[in-house]
Each structure stands twice: as structure tokens, then as C-alpha cells.
Design a protein around this motif. Structure first.
Motif, PDB file in Angstrom:
ATOM      1  N   ASP A 221       0.890  -1.160  -0.059  1.00 39.99           N
ATOM      2  CA  ASP A 221       0.112  -0.124   0.090  1.00 39.99           C
ATOM      3  C   ASP A 221       0.661   1.079   0.019  1.00 39.99           C
ATOM      4  OD1 ASP A 221      -2.134  -1.523  -0.063  1.00 39.99           O
ATOM      5  OD2 ASP A 221      -2.227  -1.763   2.340  1.00 39.99           O
ATOM      6  N   ILE A 222       0.894   1.766  -1.227  1.00 40.52           N
ATOM      7  CA  ILE A 222       1.767   3.124  -1.321  1.00 40.52           C
ATOM      8  C   ILE A 222       1.006   4.132  -1.179  1.00 40.52           C
ATOM      9  CG2 ILE A 222       3.550   4.419  -2.814  1.00 40.52           C
ATOM     10  CD1 ILE A 222       4.209   1.473  -3.893  1.00 40.52           C
ATOM     11  N   VAL A 223       1.364   5.343  -0.486  1.00 40.84           N
ATOM     12  CA  VAL A 223       0.589   6.448  -0.246  1.00 40.84           C
ATOM     13  C   VAL A 223       1.230   7.744  -0.832  1.00 40.84           C
ATOM     14  CG1 VAL A 223      -0.615   8.111   1.474  1.00 40.84           C
ATOM     15  CG2 VAL A 223      -0.178   5.824   1.912  1.00 40.84           C
TER      16      VAL A 223
ATOM     17  N   ASP B 236      -2.699  13.534   2.125  1.00 40.04           N
ATOM     18  CA  ASP B 236      -2.523  12.254   1.365  1.00 40.04           C
ATOM     19  C   ASP B 236      -4.011  12.458   0.154  1.00 40.04           C
ATOM     20  OD1 ASP B 236      -0.768  11.475   3.284  1.00 40.04           O
ATOM     21  OD2 ASP B 236      -2.337  10.413   4.491  1.00 40.04           O
ATOM     22  N   VAL B 237      -3.163  12.206  -0.859  1.00 35.74           N
ATOM     23  CA  VAL B 237      -4.236  12.316  -1.979  1.00 35.74           C
ATOM     24  C   VAL B 237      -4.782  10.850  -2.608  1.00 35.74           C
ATOM     25  CG1 VAL B 237      -3.585  14.727  -2.718  1.00 35.74           C
ATOM     26  CG2 VAL B 237      -2.781  12.480  -3.797  1.00 35.74           C
ATOM     27  N   ALA B 238      -3.931   9.877  -2.483  1.00 43.41           N
ATOM     28  CA  ALA B 238      -4.177   8.515  -2.775  1.00 43.41           C
ATOM     29  C   ALA B 238      -3.465   7.330  -1.946  1.00 43.41           C
ATOM     30  CB  ALA B 238      -4.048   8.706  -4.379  1.00 43.41           C
ATOM     31  N   VAL B 239      -4.072   6.418  -2.107  1.00 42.61           N
ATOM     32  CA  VAL B 239      -3.432   5.062  -1.933  1.00 42.61           C
ATOM     33  C   VAL B 239      -3.416   3.955  -2.985  1.00 42.61           C
ATOM     34  CG1 VAL B 239      -3.088   3.191  -0.067  1.00 42.61           C
ATOM     35  CG2 VAL B 239      -3.979   5.520   0.755  1.00 42.61           C
ATOM     36  N   TRP B 240      -2.305   3.847  -3.352  1.00 41.38           N
ATOM     37  CA  TRP B 240      -2.407   2.912  -4.488  1.00 41.38           C
ATOM     38  C   TRP B 240      -1.579   1.488  -4.112  1.00 41.38           C
ATOM     39  CZ3 TRP B 240       2.180   1.148  -7.492  1.00 41.38           C
ATOM     40  CH2 TRP B 240       1.908   0.273  -8.398  1.00 41.38           C
TER      41      TRP B 240
END
Length: 304
Positions: free
Chosen positions: A194-196, A203-207
Motif C-alpha cells: 500500500d503506497i501513499v 494524502d491524495v491517494a493510496v495505490w
């Protein structure tokens, strides 16, 4: 990329009228390929492939570069666009507001701050930089030469130059980079991670990197690199007035307004693998001279 459906953009729209060109896009979506490889995959002659590639290049869909091959130079082709939006209802009678774009390439070793845990390390195109699994070497000035950076948990932070003028307002911020999980020194088996992605502390997104990608021969990774992890995947993060997108897919409602971008203020981008995440698989960043894309971190600010 946004394209209005009109006669002025016919050369772009025409690219999608050929099954061969569509197939080329599909092939390049899997990996960059040279003309000969495309010719074999399509079962058509190289000169015909070249004409299709030239058309896709002129439309800005495909990018090519000459690299050394077994018999002289060869043309390596790769997808340039991550997405294209077709506007069917363009404002014909109203003059479009002027749009200004600011582009910058940031080498993966040009980070401004970090906090990393082993396994971790850095390498240039020619050698390892310092000792593997020793975070102290992240502070060595030689880190600026790094073309691949990895850590098992923590964060790495970049400062994006902001060339906006005082009368401009940012409408989008885009970042593309080659990335995967885990660390080359610790394991040959990539785990999910899980890369933030954060900008200016938000924090705009977790991929989630899916794992099981990165082994096998990479196009640009130097031969001296003996680690199993050879490349990552190209990811495109866009924050605009509608939200945050990864590869054109909406992943959060965090908009460009939330980042409070102002002229003369740097943009701080942080990439994290947090130790308390459900899948803490680490981060590896590939820059120019490594991986499959030969690209540093590409940042674009679009203003209106």
C-alpha cells in the motif's frame, strides 16, 4: 490529454480508425517495443509498422527514441499518453482560456527528505551508492546520482519546483513515475504494498502495488545490476478540479484546491510505505537508466 472532436483534431482521431494502430497501442501498453518486434507481433513488414508509428507519434500518442542494438541503432517505441478524453461538446463560440503548463523532471535521487527502514539502498547507473541496508547513506551527498532508490518502510520526499505566476491558478498537478514494491536487496519475491502519495502534507491517494511484477529482463537496467527486481510499472497520478486519479481512474475526492498551490511556493511530494499499513511491502523507484521507461519523475503543473 483532452481532445475536442472536430476537424482540427482529425489527425489525432484518425489514429483510432485502424485496427493495426489499435493493436500497436495494445502491444505498447504491455511494454516498449522496437520496430522489428512490432513487425513480428503484427505479422506485417517493418516499413508499414514505421508509417503507423509515425502517425501515432505525430498525434502525441507514442514516443520513440534511438538506442543501441545488436546491429547499429534501433527505434524503441513506448506509449506516451496514459489517457485521452474526447470532448464532444466543446465551446465553439467562446474563446478558450489560455492554458499554461510547467514541466520538470526530477531524478529519483534528488529527494529533499527521507525516513527509511532497511532493507534500503541506492544505486547509480554504474554502481551501488554506499552500503546496502544502511539508511545513513541516504544522507550522503552522492544520493543525487541515484537512479534507483528502495526502502521497506518509511517515506521519501521530493520538492517540486513551482513556476506559477501570481495571476495563475493551478487546475491540475500530474506526476508519472516507475514504481514497484519490496526492495532489491531483501527478496526476489515482490509482495503487495500500500503506497501513499501525498502533496503538501495531504494524502491524495493510496495505490496498492499488486506484487508479482518486476522480475525478468528490463530494457534499461544496466547489466551489472544482479538483483532479481529489474523494473516496476509506470503510474500516472493526476490531481485536478474533479478529484485524484491514478491512470485515469478516480481514486479519491481530493481536489487541486485542497493542496493550496501558490506562486513561489514549492510543492512537497511524499511517497510512503507505512509500517502500520495492511500491506507494507516497501517502495522501489526507478529513474532514467533503470527499468522499462528510462524516465525520471515527471511533474506537470497546468494553470488557467
Amino acid at each position: 490529454m483532452e481532445v475536442s472532436v472536430n476537424q482540427d483534431n482529425f489527425s489525432i482521431l484518425e489514429c483510432f480508425s485502424s485496427p493495426t494502430r489499435i493493436r500497436i497501442i495494445e502491444l505498447l501498453n504491455e511494454r516498449p517495443m522496437n520496430i522489428r518486434s512490432l513487425s513480428e507481433a503484427l505479422d506485417i513488414k517493418p516499413p508499414i509498422v514505421t508509417r503507423h508509428i509515425q502517425m501515432l507519434e505525430q498525434a502525441g500518442i507514442v514516443a520513440s527514441e534511438l538506442i543501441a542494438g545488436k546491429r547499429g541503432q534501433q527505434k524503441l517505441c513506448s506509449l506516451k499518453l496514459e489517457q485521452m478524453v474526447l470532448n464532444f461538446r466543446s465551446q465553439i463560440h467562446n474563446k478558450k482560456p489560455s492554458v499554461q503548463k510547467y514541466d520538470v523532471m526530477i531524478p529519483v535521487g534528488m529527494y529533499a527528505d527521507y525516513e527509511v527502514k532497511p532493507s534500503c539502498g541506492l544505486a547509480s547507473e554504474h554502481s551501488m551508492l554506499g552500503m546496502c541496508d544502511d539508511p545513513r547513506y541516504f544522507a550522503d551527498p552522492v544520493h543525487r546520482d541515484a537512479r534507483v532508490v528502495w526502502f521497506s518502510s518509511g517515506f521519501i520526499e521530493y520538492r517540486i519546483p513551482n513556476y506559477m505566476l501570481y495571476n495563475e491558478q493551478a487546475s491540475s498537478l500530474e506526476v508519472s513515475l516507475e514504481i514497484c514494491s519490496e526492495t532489491p536487496c531483501s527478496s526476489s519475491h515482490l509482495q503487495p504494498s500500500d503506497i501513499v502519495f501525498s502533496f503538501n502534507g495531504i494524502d491524495v491517494a493510496v495505490w496498492t502495488f499488486p506484487g508479482k511484477i518486476g522480475k525478468g529482463t528490463a530494457i534499461f537496467t544496466p547489466q551489472w545490476w544482479h538483483k532479481d527486481i529489474q523494473h516496476g510499472v509506470m503510474k500516472h497520478i493526476r490531481v485536478n478540479e474533479q478529484g485524484t486519479f491514478i491512470d485515469g481512474v478516480l481514486v479519491s475526492n481530493m481536489t487541486i484546491d485542497a493542496l493550496s498551490l501558490c506562486a513561489d511556493e514549492e510543492i512537497v511530494m511524499r511517497i510512503s510505505s507505512r509500517s502500520d499499513a495492511k500491506r507494507c511491502g516497501g517502495v522501489t523507484l526507478f529513474g532514467s537508466g533503470f527499468g522499462n521507461y528510462n524516465q525520471d519523475i515527471h511533474c506537470t503543473i497546468t494553470c488557467k
